[in-house]
Write a protein that holds these residues in place. Structure first.
Motif, PDB file in Angstrom:
ATOM      1  N   ILE A 161     -30.118 -12.480  79.921  1.00  0.00           N
ATOM      2  CA  ILE A 161     -30.952 -11.258  80.576  1.00  0.00           C
ATOM      3  C   ILE A 161     -32.040 -10.462  79.520  1.00  0.00           C
ATOM      4  N   LEU A 162     -31.621 -10.336  78.372  1.00  0.00           N
ATOM      5  CA  LEU A 162     -32.117  -9.649  77.132  1.00  0.00           C
ATOM      6  C   LEU A 162     -33.653 -10.101  76.761  1.00  0.00           C
ATOM      7  N   ASP A 163     -33.650 -11.562  77.130  1.00  0.00           N
ATOM      8  CA  ASP A 163     -35.103 -12.413  76.792  1.00  0.00           C
ATOM      9  C   ASP A 163     -35.794 -11.850  78.186  1.00  0.00           C
ATOM     10  N   PHE A 164     -35.208 -11.752  79.133  1.00  0.00           N
ATOM     11  CA  PHE A 164     -35.979 -11.338  80.457  1.00  0.00           C
ATOM     12  C   PHE A 164     -36.291  -9.780  80.562  1.00  0.00           C
ATOM     13  N   GLY A 165     -35.828  -9.159  79.683  1.00  0.00           N
ATOM     14  CA  GLY A 165     -36.256  -7.775  79.512  1.00  0.00           C
ATOM     15  C   GLY A 165     -34.832  -6.925  79.473  1.00  0.00           C
ATOM     16  N   ASP A 166     -34.683  -5.654  79.613  1.00  0.00           N
ATOM     17  CA  ASP A 166     -33.771  -4.558  79.526  1.00  0.00           C
ATOM     18  C   ASP A 166     -33.293  -4.187  80.798  1.00  0.00           C
ATOM     19  N   ASN A 167     -32.372  -3.272  80.686  1.00  0.00           N
ATOM     20  CA  ASN A 167     -31.494  -2.975  81.871  1.00  0.00           C
ATOM     21  C   ASN A 167     -32.285  -1.766  82.704  1.00  0.00           C
ATOM     22  N   GLY A 168     -33.334  -0.767  81.804  1.00  0.00           N
ATOM     23  CA  GLY A 168     -33.941   0.060  82.319  1.00  0.00           C
ATOM     24  C   GLY A 168     -32.909   1.326  82.147  1.00  0.00           C
ATOM     25  N   PRO A 169     -33.429   2.329  82.487  1.00  0.00           N
ATOM     26  CA  PRO A 169     -32.758   3.860  82.374  1.00  0.00           C
ATOM     27  C   PRO A 169     -31.572   3.908  83.299  1.00  0.00           C
TER      28      PRO A 169
ATOM     29  N   GLY B 273     -32.939   1.635  86.708  1.00  0.00           N
ATOM     30  CA  GLY B 273     -34.120   2.249  86.552  1.00  0.00           C
ATOM     31  C   GLY B 273     -35.202   0.840  86.096  1.00  0.00           C
ATOM     32  N   CYS B 274     -36.541   1.148  86.027  1.00  0.00           N
ATOM     33  CA  CYS B 274     -37.538   0.186  85.897  1.00  0.00           C
ATOM     34  C   CYS B 274     -37.024  -0.587  84.442  1.00  0.00           C
ATOM     35  N   VAL B 275     -37.355  -1.952  84.538  1.00  0.00           N
ATOM     36  CA  VAL B 275     -37.241  -2.530  83.257  1.00  0.00           C
ATOM     37  C   VAL B 275     -38.520  -2.128  82.142  1.00  0.00           C
ATOM     38  N   GLN B 276     -38.148  -1.791  81.065  1.00  0.00           N
ATOM     39  CA  GLN B 276     -38.974  -1.050  80.044  1.00  0.00           C
ATOM     40  C   GLN B 276     -39.427  -2.230  78.956  1.00  0.00           C
ATOM     41  N   GLU B 277     -38.973  -3.226  79.083  1.00  0.00           N
ATOM     42  CA  GLU B 277     -39.235  -4.031  77.647  1.00  0.00           C
ATOM     43  C   GLU B 277     -39.278  -5.643  78.183  1.00  0.00           C
TER      44      GLU B 277
ATOM     45  N   PRO C 146     -41.148  -9.432  79.031  1.00  0.00           N
ATOM     46  CA  PRO C 146     -42.515  -9.950  79.767  1.00  0.00           C
ATOM     47  C   PRO C 146     -42.565  -9.391  81.222  1.00  0.00           C
ATOM     48  N   PHE C 147     -41.442  -8.586  81.693  1.00  0.00           N
ATOM     49  CA  PHE C 147     -41.635  -8.233  83.300  1.00  0.00           C
ATOM     50  C   PHE C 147     -41.453  -6.715  83.421  1.00  0.00           C
ATOM     51  N   ARG C 148     -41.915  -6.113  82.007  1.00  0.00           N
ATOM     52  CA  ARG C 148     -42.036  -4.771  82.156  1.00  0.00           C
ATOM     53  C   ARG C 148     -42.619  -3.893  82.960  1.00  0.00           C
ATOM     54  N   GLU C 149     -42.259  -2.649  83.061  1.00  0.00           N
ATOM     55  CA  GLU C 149     -42.996  -1.911  83.921  1.00  0.00           C
ATOM     56  C   GLU C 149     -44.383  -1.767  83.329  1.00  0.00           C
ATOM     57  N   GLY C 150     -45.252  -1.646  84.254  1.00  0.00           N
ATOM     58  CA  GLY C 150     -46.708  -1.767  83.939  1.00  0.00           C
ATOM     59  C   GLY C 150     -47.384  -2.830  83.756  1.00  0.00           C
ATOM     60  N   LYS C 151     -46.526  -4.199  83.280  1.00  0.00           N
ATOM     61  CA  LYS C 151     -47.049  -5.379  83.199  1.00  0.00           C
ATOM     62  C   LYS C 151     -46.673  -6.306  84.329  1.00  0.00           C
ATOM     63  N   PHE C 152     -45.734  -5.841  84.977  1.00  0.00           N
ATOM     64  CA  PHE C 152     -45.240  -6.892  86.191  1.00  0.00           C
ATOM     65  C   PHE C 152     -44.888  -6.008  87.311  1.00  0.00           C
ATOM     66  N   GLU C 153     -45.886  -5.924  88.145  1.00  0.00           N
ATOM     67  CA  GLU C 153     -45.625  -5.010  89.425  1.00  0.00           C
ATOM     68  C   GLU C 153     -45.548  -5.932  90.456  1.00  0.00           C
ATOM     69  N   LEU C 154     -44.695  -5.315  91.584  1.00  0.00           N
ATOM     70  CA  LEU C 154     -44.077  -6.150  92.713  1.00  0.00           C
ATOM     71  C   LEU C 154     -44.908  -5.326  93.764  1.00  0.00           C
ATOM     72  N   HIS C 155     -45.206  -6.053  94.842  1.00  0.00           N
ATOM     73  CA  HIS C 155     -45.781  -5.520  96.097  1.00  0.00           C
ATOM     74  C   HIS C 155     -45.064  -5.811  97.496  1.00  0.00           C
ATOM     75  N   VAL C 156     -44.293  -6.779  97.428  1.00  0.00           N
ATOM     76  CA  VAL C 156     -43.674  -7.270  98.765  1.00  0.00           C
ATOM     77  C   VAL C 156     -42.504  -6.094  98.999  1.00  0.00           C
ATOM     78  N   ALA C 157     -42.629  -5.792 100.162  1.00  0.00           N
ATOM     79  CA  ALA C 157     -41.949  -4.825 100.795  1.00  0.00           C
ATOM     80  C   ALA C 157     -40.409  -5.030 100.521  1.00  0.00           C
ATOM     81  N   PRO C 158     -39.461  -4.147 100.110  1.00  0.00           N
ATOM     82  CA  PRO C 158     -38.024  -4.531 100.010  1.00  0.00           C
ATOM     83  C   PRO C 158     -37.210  -4.772 101.531  1.00  0.00           C
ATOM     84  N   ARG C 159     -36.165  -5.484 101.586  1.00  0.00           N
ATOM     85  CA  ARG C 159     -35.376  -5.616 102.688  1.00  0.00           C
ATOM     86  C   ARG C 159     -36.449  -6.216 103.817  1.00  0.00           C
TER      87      ARG C 159
END
Length: 342
Positions: free
Chosen positions: A137-145, A163-167, A169-182
């Motif tokens: 998990i940590l290689d893929f980023g942190d837990n977020g706040p 919260g948003c992943v902060q660290e 390769p998929f951190r906030e600001g670098k990896f943004e999602l657009h597909v609507a939830p649910r």
């Protein structure tokens, strides 16, 4: 943009034609790809995998006419899973369909983004003691706040983030999602979120749970044991791993917007593969279970047979690939698939 429900567009999606993302035809397997547990990869191999996923998320969507919120080729796979969620869970083709999805995701990383390796997997039993410190998990980023988001399911224990992943390769600001939830299709720009749940890992990421799956005498009982029931004491390892990560992963429809999805389902597929290997003659082509799921996720089943899944049952990935029959993907080193697990 008007919000549409999945049932309004899924039939169109399933029959839509178009260019596939990778037109390579299946051939007899001679040199199978070897799928490995993530933590056994070298740093170079890990970086190559991350680069390929980010590359896929930079490529334009080929499904945006059907799912306007899918902006990238990575999100096309999310869109496929979203649209087919009511039809590919809690049914006989749950494991075959996800094996099919995983194979084409892996192949697309290779053919579109130049990835040389195989799809890695995540053995979560190795992280039972403290999922928050899982090197995978940590290689893929942190837990977020920590946010007051509540448990993933009422009656389940609370997670530790939200919260948003902060660290990573998929951190906030670098990896943004657009597909609507649910079930909605309206675009919703958002971050990747996580809410790691240590209690769920401790209670359910056990070797005993895996052993229980492997000791089942036939496919029907094996897959039911893997999926489990909805109540917490009988949580199956499929939902368990989604809820260990939670956040984006906890949304059944869009769960593969979380890159760890593919490592989780790699492990689930490995467990099925291990079960098959224990008795190849009997189990390689053993499949059963109802076509119509035993719980309704909001699908329209009027066009489906009420019978059982057979080897001739057809599956598809919409315009990404399809259709194929269940029998085509039962053997991982046959005429269609070509991989094994280390």
């Amino acid at each position: 943009m008007i919000i549409m429900k999945i049932s309004a567009i899924v039939s169109l999606f399933l029959v839509a034609s178009g260019v596939t993302s990778h037109p390579t035809k299946p051939t007899t397997c001679k040199h199978p790809r070897i799928r490995k547990e993530w933590r056994t990869l070298t740093q170079h191999e890990k970086t190559a995998y991350f680069d390929a996923v980010l590359c896929l998320h930079s490529k334009p969507s080929i499904l945006s006419d059907l799912v306007p919120s899918s902006l990238t080729h990575f999100e096309d796979f999310v869109a496929v899973h979203k649209l087919q969620t009511p039809y590919i869970h809690l049914c006989g083709h749950f494991l075959p369909w996800h094996r099919y999805l995983l194979w084409h995701y892996e192949t697309t990383l290779r053919e579109v983004c130049g990835y040389k390796g195989a799809q890695p997997y995540w053995d979560y039993t190795l992280d039972r003691a403290n999922a928050s410190l899982s090197p995978v998990i940590l290689d893929f980023g942190d837990n977020g706040p920590k946010l007051p988001v509540g448990p993933p399911v009422p009656g389940y224990p609370n997670g530790t983030g939200g919260g948003c992943v902060q660290e990573g390769p998929f951190r906030e600001g670098k990896f943004e999602l657009h597909v609507a939830p649910r079930q909605e299709t309206e675009r919703k720009d958002r971050c990747l979120s996580r809410d790691i749940n240590n209690q769920i890992a401790w209670d359910h990421a056990t070797h005993e749970k895996v052993a229980k799956i492997l000791e089942q005498p036939d496919f029907g009982w094996m897959t039911k044991t893997a999926e489990g029931l909805g109540d917490y004491p009988n949580l199956g390892i499929h939902n368990m791993a989604h809820y260990i990560i939670s956040g984006t992963s906890g949304d059944t429809f869009d769960s593969n917007a979380e890159p760890l999805f593919y490592l989780h389902h790699g492990n689930l597929d490995r467990i099925w593969w291990t079960w098959q290997q224990a008795n190849k003659k009997k189990r390689t082509f053993d499949v059963s279970g109802k076509i119509i799921p035993w719980a309704n996720f909001g699908g329209d089943f009027s066009h489906l047979s009420k019978g059982n899944v057979t080897l001739d049952f057809e599956m598809n990935l919409g315009r990404l690939h399809g259709p194929i029959k269940v029998k085509d993907i039962m053997h991982t080193t046959g005429d269609y698939l070509c991989y094994e697990y280390e």
